[in-house]
Design a protein around this motif. Structure first.
Motif, short mmCIF file in Angstrom:
data_model
loop_
_atom_site.label_atom_id
_atom_site.label_comp_id
_atom_site.label_asym_id
_atom_site.label_seq_id
_atom_site.Cartn_x
_atom_site.Cartn_y
_atom_site.Cartn_z
N THR A 30 0.84 -1.20 0.00
CA THR A 30 0.00 0.00 0.00
C THR A 30 0.88 1.25 0.00
O THR A 30 0.49 2.27 -0.55
N LYS A 31 2.06 1.16 0.59
CA LYS A 31 2.99 2.29 0.61
C LYS A 31 3.41 2.65 -0.83
O LYS A 31 3.52 3.82 -1.17
N THR A 32 3.62 1.65 -1.66
CA THR A 32 3.97 1.88 -3.07
C THR A 32 2.83 2.57 -3.80
O THR A 32 3.05 3.52 -4.56
N ILE A 33 1.60 2.13 -3.55
CA ILE A 33 0.43 2.76 -4.18
C ILE A 33 0.36 4.22 -3.76
O ILE A 33 0.17 5.11 -4.60
N ARG A 34 0.53 4.50 -2.49
CA ARG A 34 0.48 5.88 -2.00
C ARG A 34 1.60 6.72 -2.60
O ARG A 34 1.41 7.89 -2.91
N ARG A 35 2.77 6.13 -2.80
CA ARG A 35 3.89 6.84 -3.42
C ARG A 35 3.55 7.19 -4.87
O ARG A 35 3.83 8.30 -5.33
N TRP A 36 2.94 6.25 -5.60
CA TRP A 36 2.54 6.52 -6.98
C TRP A 36 1.46 7.60 -7.05
O TRP A 36 1.45 8.42 -7.97
N ILE A 37 0.57 7.63 -6.06
CA ILE A 37 -0.45 8.68 -6.01
C ILE A 37 0.20 10.03 -5.75
O ILE A 37 -0.08 11.01 -6.44
N THR A 38 1.10 10.08 -4.77
CA THR A 38 1.79 11.32 -4.42
C THR A 38 2.59 11.88 -5.60
O THR A 38 2.62 13.09 -5.83
N SER A 39 3.23 10.99 -6.35
CA SER A 39 4.05 11.43 -7.49
C SER A 39 3.21 11.83 -8.70
O SER A 39 3.74 12.39 -9.65
#
Length: 68
Positions: A30-39
């Motif tokens: 989920t951290k990766t998904i949130r990182r992709w959202i933030t970027s």
């Protein structure tokens, strides 16, 4: 409203997935998904305090990653 309309509303987004469902689908955290959202790589939709990822946006994201 039929059962089909209730499970697949015609709002042009397809089904809406939670961040966890999206992470499970892509087999990432989920951290990766949130990182992709933030970027800005993955487009979320906010409903109240919850984020959802549309199937169509997820498919576009996957296509973009495949072509890169």
């Amino acid at each position: 409203m039929s059962d089909e309309e209730a499970t697949h509303p015609d709002h042009g987004l397809g089904s809406l997935l939670t961040i966890k469902q999206t992470a499970d689908h892509l087999q990432v955290s989920t951290k990766t998904i949130r990182r992709w959202i933030t970027s800005g790589d993955l487009t979320p939709h906010r409903f109240g305090r919850q984020w959802r990822i549309s199937e169509l946006d997820l498919q576009a994201f996957i296509r973009m990653r495949r072509e890169a």
